[in-house]
Structures are given as structure tokens and as C-alpha cells.
Design an enzyme around this catalytic site. Structure first.
Site, short mmCIF file in Angstrom:
data_model
loop_
_atom_site.label_atom_id
_atom_site.label_comp_id
_atom_site.label_asym_id
_atom_site.label_seq_id
_atom_site.Cartn_x
_atom_site.Cartn_y
_atom_site.Cartn_z
N HIS A 177 0.84 -1.21 0.00
CA HIS A 177 0.00 0.00 0.00
C HIS A 177 0.86 1.25 0.00
O HIS A 177 0.96 1.91 1.03
CB HIS A 177 -0.90 -0.01 1.23
CG HIS A 177 -2.07 0.91 1.12
ND1 HIS A 177 -2.04 2.23 1.49
CD2 HIS A 177 -3.32 0.69 0.67
CE1 HIS A 177 -3.23 2.78 1.31
NE2 HIS A 177 -4.02 1.86 0.81
N PHE A 178 1.39 1.67 -0.92
CA PHE A 178 1.64 1.14 -2.26
C PHE A 178 3.14 1.08 -2.43
O PHE A 178 3.82 2.00 -1.98
CB PHE A 178 1.02 2.06 -3.32
CG PHE A 178 -0.46 2.25 -3.14
CD1 PHE A 178 -1.35 1.31 -3.61
CD2 PHE A 178 -0.96 3.36 -2.47
CE1 PHE A 178 -2.73 1.48 -3.45
CE2 PHE A 178 -2.33 3.54 -2.31
CZ PHE A 178 -3.22 2.61 -2.79
#
Length: 140
Positions: free
Chosen positions: A47-48
Site C-alpha cells: 500500500h503502495f
């Protein structure tokens, strides 16, 4: 003020879900805590990977844990579990990224039986990152 050992005495959470590092101040109805956000957080793997951002739901979880420390440190609540019963008026205003320090404030606005309602906010560098009204139910 509470350190991580005292926080672990109050909360059942452990790595990787313990999201409170230190309690700065606490009264009967309000608590202020910090979470130091590092690139080593496991959630940043997905993420991410190219642009790591702390998931909003985990910011809200950190706020819930902050409130939990206050309630579960009280003698009458030791050993109990606290569960989310709802979230209202949740807003995300600023991305939280590695290197940020979340300053989290939770203020109890209502307690009735096994239900408690908290107004909570998380700030980074004095700027609002997230806020909301959290409702909790106490288990046995």
C-alpha cells in the site's frame, strides 16, 4: 505518560497490529498518543510499493487503540476487550507517509453501560490527517 510496556499491559494488540508507540498525556476523558510511522511497517509492502501511504483504516485503528489504552488502563476494565461498534463522520485530510509522526487525540463524549463514544483526530506536523466519531462496545 506511558511507554510501550505500559501500553502492552493495557492493550491486547501485538506486532504487527499494535499501532500506538507512546502516551503523551491522559486524563479521565482524554488521551494523547503518538505513532511513529516508518518504512518498515508491513502494510507499506502492498500500500503502495511505489508510493507508500498508511491506509486510512489503520489510522482509524490507531485512534481506536489510543482510546482503548485510556479505558483499558482503568481498574474496572482491566482484562476486558473493546470492539468497534461503529464509525461516523470519518474524514481523511492528509496522507500519512513513512517518516511522519501521528499525534492522536481521543476524547470520550459519552459512556453508557458497555458503550462508549469518542471524538478522535490524528495530526501530522500540526495538520489534521484524519478525524471521526468512534463507537465502542466493551466485552467481558
Amino acid at each position: 505518560m506511558m511507554d510501550i510496556k505500559q501500553i502492552q499491559e493495557a492493550l491486547p494488540h501485538r506486532y504487527p497490529m499494535l499501532l500506538v508507540d507512546r502516551i503523551l498525556e491522559a486524563s479521565d476523558d482524554e488521551i494523547v498518543a503518538i505513532k511513529n510511522v516508518t518504512i518498515n511497517e508491513p502494510f507499506f509492502n502492498g500500500h503502495f510499493p511505489q508510493y507508500p501511504v498508511m491506509p486510512g483504516v489503520l489510522i482509524m485503528e490507531a485512534l481506536a487503540q489510543t482510546a482503548g489504552v485510556l479505558e483499558l488502563s482503568k481498574e474496572e476494565n482491566k482484562g476486558k476487550l473493546v470492539f468497534y461498534a461503529g464509525m461516523d463522520k470519518v474524514k481523511f485530510k492528509k496522507q500519512v507517509v513513512p517518516g511522519d509522526q501521528l499525534v492522536m487525540t481521543a476524547r470520550f463524549i459519552k459512556r453508557r453501560g458497555t458503550i462508549a463514544v469518542v471524538e478522535a483526530k490524528a495530526e501530522v506536523d500540526g495538520k489534521l490527517a484524519a478525524s471521526g466519531t468512534l463507537t465502542f462496545a466493551f466485552g467481558q
